[in-house]
Enzyme design. Structure first.
Site, short mmCIF file in Angstrom:
data_model
loop_
_atom_site.label_atom_id
_atom_site.label_comp_id
_atom_site.label_asym_id
_atom_site.label_seq_id
_atom_site.Cartn_x
_atom_site.Cartn_y
_atom_site.Cartn_z
N HIS B 247 0.81 -1.31 0.76
CA HIS B 247 -0.17 0.10 0.44
C HIS B 247 0.43 1.35 0.19
CE1 HIS B 247 0.98 -1.48 4.14
NE2 HIS B 247 1.02 -0.04 4.47
N ARG B 326 14.07 -5.90 2.69
CA ARG B 326 12.60 -6.25 4.12
C ARG B 326 10.96 -6.13 3.17
NH1 ARG B 326 8.05 -5.06 6.95
NH2 ARG B 326 7.50 -5.51 9.07
N ASP B 328 7.28 -5.54 3.10
CA ASP B 328 6.16 -5.05 4.21
C ASP B 328 4.90 -5.99 3.84
OD1 ASP B 328 5.10 -4.24 6.64
OD2 ASP B 328 4.54 -3.09 5.86
N GLU B 357 7.40 -9.97 4.57
CA GLU B 357 7.02 -10.35 6.55
C GLU B 357 6.38 -11.03 6.36
OE1 GLU B 357 4.70 -7.63 9.54
OE2 GLU B 357 4.64 -7.15 7.07
N HIS B 423 9.57 -4.04 16.48
CA HIS B 423 8.41 -2.21 16.23
C HIS B 423 7.14 -3.04 16.36
CE1 HIS B 423 8.69 -3.31 11.83
NE2 HIS B 423 7.31 -2.55 11.83
N ASP B 424 7.05 -3.59 16.33
CA ASP B 424 5.48 -4.66 16.07
C ASP B 424 4.91 -5.56 17.56
OD1 ASP B 424 4.62 -3.13 13.73
OD2 ASP B 424 5.05 -4.95 12.84
N ASP B 468 3.26 -1.87 20.64
CA ASP B 468 3.04 -0.58 20.05
C ASP B 468 2.23 0.31 19.86
OD1 ASP B 468 2.70 1.33 18.25
OD2 ASP B 468 2.04 -0.58 16.96
N ARG B 472 8.34 1.48 21.12
CA ARG B 472 9.32 2.39 20.21
C ARG B 472 10.21 3.44 20.99
NH1 ARG B 472 4.49 2.54 14.58
NH2 ARG B 472 4.72 0.06 15.00
#
Lengths: 560, 560
Positions: B247, B326, B328, B357, B423-424, B468, B472
């Site tokens: 996206h 990487r 997404d 991912e 980060h997730d 999250d 972070r």
């Protein structure tokens, strides 16, 4: 519940896109173990008040084989994304949830624990040409179908049908012969011809290609071939050629060049040569098809070879408007090559049919990126074992077919190339010990089964023949020696397939009854059901009819 | 013998090429059911006196999970072709033959009854870059690693570490900050950095790309980035960027153009628009990532979109010499796109690493034609469940890991991207209820496990943080607030991984003992074995040592 028997893994036949909106999900369980199964499903991102919004959909028992039941369900996820698991209830009332992360008593809360069909991307959907599932094929071995032009006969051509076929003899079959007999084929009702190789080659079978860009002169020239294709198309008959890309013939110019120039040859990377000098005896020191020195394996990873063969693939479509390619020894060539091949030939004719010769389980080639179909030899084996050899009973037959049908997606099964015999196998009449009734049942079953049937030339008029080369006899044109009744029977079946919507691939196949040598199956479409009631034994049989006929109109389609 | 438990299907993880000469064959059976298993194998065309020439090779029990045993064997077929079946003997002495066509008492005569690995074509072999399996990754969320240049701080930037991270606040992390701290990373010993997105975007996480060809100005400019890559390379550190191709962001020019020009926009086919006028509220009438209106899904089937994104893929390699991408939300993009992506990026840098991912079973993307690896979240879950949450015992832990390891080919496992957090996800120390000892065990396990480990920035010095955006937080640079002992421990593990050949992917992993919270596993290479003896409980434990130490030299590697 026997957990060890339960199997599901997304993509392949267990979860796939049937079309751009529809997913099919399948689960395998131990035969007879479950009372019912439900799909638990939802959009992965559809959360309300910290709860994943999931639904349940009951699955249907779509078939069983000797060990397993298969449960199936169809759905259209509104956002083309799916997380899912299964709720299973066994015959003792035990209930479990099965997901990617294993077994649970309650449906897990974390969507990451479920199976994922992440997104239904249209471009990845397996999609064979629309016309294929309504096609009835006819396989022609051109040297043996009809000799229409004596002038192109190779030296030493024997009189038509005057001798048994040998690995090396010639009878002069050619394109003129095919053209002259197209009305015969049109009368039979077939709508596609698959020609074994027609390109320049030394042998009678032409699998040892010398030049992929030329017609073998014994068959005619390019003008004759163009005329042949046009005459076929005028009669609504598609034309499929045989591409022998795994290996060339010994006299293919690039191979002759490496034999002559050894390491200096610009073609040395076109093959898999292991050392110089090249030797053919006592064993070839290069890769070959099987261990045949005259069939050097082509290096399809080489850019030049690839470009040459892709050019071949496009040329015969662009110049002659052929409708399909049958790929010889397709599974020994790299997947990467076939992906590029698909892209190349579909770019010039989007609805060209790509058929791989693979005798084994073929899921890796049928993911939408390589072939449209494979030659369905597992279908052949099951059918011959039941109808011709009579070495399995009808229960085993149904088990074998259900295992086969459930090993592929439905859209793959619909275009499977269902053959009963070919130039590589003994003829069906010979396998059936010359019992024409068995051959009739074979044709009945083949023509009503899911997929696209192919008749091997002459089988429709009861030609006999053992293993290759015996199965490559000259076609019989003298009507006195043709089995006209068998021809009429096959023609009748083809007519039914064309005119009865449920007979062909639009009808949903269900096996209803299988005992000893008796078999009943149904093809269902809307409110109509076609019932196929088969007695594959030597004597009369009666069965308890497994179907409610009250208030139904019954018609015998075969007898009229 | 429980036949329902037996599973094998060629290609995927059950039969694959490990390299250009070697095949690995695996079989699944019910746990504890078999005493031994042999592979029956031969070249399909190797016949002598009408008999297929087959051999037998004993298979090894390579692991078990909660329900199944896995039997494995390696072989090098001289002609790169294989037909094969299995001879199985259960613990009661019952012996059966298992092939593609089912179960037999005697090995079938017809080679078509066997499983087929038709040809080992080199180009189809899964092959990740050689350097990856020796890499230790470090993941940086650039906004939060270090602020080296105040001048590029976005408006409203908060003082470093002065507040909890929120979905919208900024702390000014940038490339200068990373460059300034490369020596810190080199000291730790990591050899690869994975940066979450750095391209122009509105948010602090930059997953809402506005321009894929530009660096976000808050991080620096292209010169700074080039300097960053060079400085990394000078220290033997590779650089991987994050490609958000599923996206775009709302402010991506093509999306702004369709918002402005609706049906007249030349970009209207770049997205999945369902109707005009386009609306974002109450629900978007176009496909999005999840249901986020500001993240419109790109139409990667569209030729222009594809060319643009492939150009992006190549540009950052060609111009900045990055070493990996990487990807997404990789599994929501079509396979066809990823095949072309692989071909495009590998054409400009053959040893670039492609990491998808995917949180789920990922075999369809790891066939050699798409990704080199996926983010190994199933590894994450198993490790956290055992070490941090302590909700599974060591037997279950080993079962889960064996199931995972046997669900992929060995060459895939060797380059799996093994993360403990990102980060997730909440930070490991927080998940471990701030128990640093548990974090140490997590690192020990991660760094010695098969695959390529990735450390989330700050975890090595005991930074905390919940889900999250809590995970972070700004990196802690004040040594007084860093856990220096943890840092040294992690550094020591990385050193061991580098200097002890059996520690990393060259060592063969075997689980030797698993009871309650005690675990022993071995990494074996040639005559050397590294033993990992883990007590994952609160108290002292003793075990019967599951290993013969007589006449062996023993060294404690961790304490020195």
């Amino acid at each position: 519940m026997l957990k060890e028997a339960i199997y599901h893994r997304p993509k392949n036949n267990y979860a796939y896109a049937y079309d751009k909106e529809t997913l099919h999900i399948m689960l395998r369980t131990k035969k007879g173990d479950l009372a019912s199964a439900w799909l638990i499903h939802g959009d992965p991102f559809d959360w309300k008040e910290n709860a994943w919004q999931k639904n349940e959909l009951e699955m249907a028992l779509s078939g069983s084989d000797s060990l397993f039941d298969y449960w199936s369900v169809e759905l259209r996820p509104p956002y083309r994304r799916l997380r899912y698991g299964f709720k299973l209830k066994d015959t003792n009332g035990e209930e479990v949830i099965f997901t990617e992360k294993g077994y649970f008593e309650e449906a897990p809360i974390d969507t990451n624990d479920y199976f994922s069909f992440p997104f239904l991307n249209g471009i990845d959907v397996f999609h064979a040409p629309e016309w294929v599932k309504d096609t009835v094929w006819y396989q022609i071995f051109p040297e043996r179908f009809a000799n229409g032009n004596k002038e192109n006969d190779p030296e030493g051509t024997l009189e038509w049908g005057s001798a048994s076929p040998s690995p090396t003899n010639f009878f002069g079959g050619d394109f003129e012969g095919v053209i002259e007999n197209l009305d015969y084929l049109a009368k039979l009702g077939i709508t596609g011809i698959y020609f074994t190789p027609i390109f320049k080659a030394h042998s009678n079978h032409k699998y040892d290609t010398t030049d992929y860009m030329e017609i073998d002169p014994q068959f005619g020239d390019k003008d004759t071939f163009k005329r042949l294709v046009n005459e076929c198309h005028d009669r609504g008959i598609r034309v499929m050629l045989d591409a022998v890309f795994n290996h060339s013939g010994y006299y293919f110019k690039p191979f002759q060049d490496v034999l002559e120039n050894e390491e200096e040859s610009p073609y040395k990377d076109w093959f898999h040569l292991k050392e110089f000098p090249i030797q053919t005896e006592p064993a070839p020191n290069y890769d070959t098809f099987a261990f045949v020195p005259s069939m050097p394996k082509l290096n399809t990873e080489n850019r030049e070879v690839k470009e040459y063969l892709l050019q071949v693939g496009k040329y015969w479509i662009e110049e002659f408007d052929i409708d399909g390619w049958r790929l010889d020894v397709a599974n020994e060539i790299d997947h990467q090559f076939w992906r590029e091949f698909r892209s190349a030939v579909k770019s010039v004719k989007p609805d060209v049919y790509i058929l791989g010769e693979i005798w084994h389980d073929s899921m890796p080639w049928l993911q939408g990126d390589q072939f449209d179909a494979v030659m369905n030899y597992p279908f052949t084996k099951a059918s011959l074992d039941f109808f011709a050899h009579q070495i399995i009973d009808s229960k085993t037959f149904v088990n074998n077919l259900n295992a086969l049908l459930h090993s592929y997606p439905k859209n793959v099964n619909e275009v499977a190339f269902n053959l009963l015999g070919s130039h590589d196998t003994p003829r069906i009449l010979t396998m059936a010990e010359e019992d024409v009734d068995k051959v009739k049942l074979l044709f009945l079953f083949q023509l009503s089964f899911t997929g696209t049937p192919c008749i091997y030339y002459g089988d429709e008029i009861a030609v006999t023949g053992g293993a290759d080369p015996g199965c490559r006899k000259c076609m019989i044109w003298d009507e006195e020696n043709q089995d006209i009744e068998l021809f009429s029977f096959v023609k009748r079946l083809i007519d039914l397939r064309k005119n009865e919507p449920a007979f062909g691939n639009n009808g949903e196949l269900h096996f209803l009854y299988a005992e000893d040598r008796k078999l009943v199956y149904e093809k269902k479409l809307d409110n109509e059901s076609l019932l196929f009631i088969i007695n594959n034994s030597e004597h009369d049989e009666s069965i308890d009819f497994p179907y409610e006929l009250q208030n139904k109109k019954v018609l015998n389609l075969l007898s009229g």
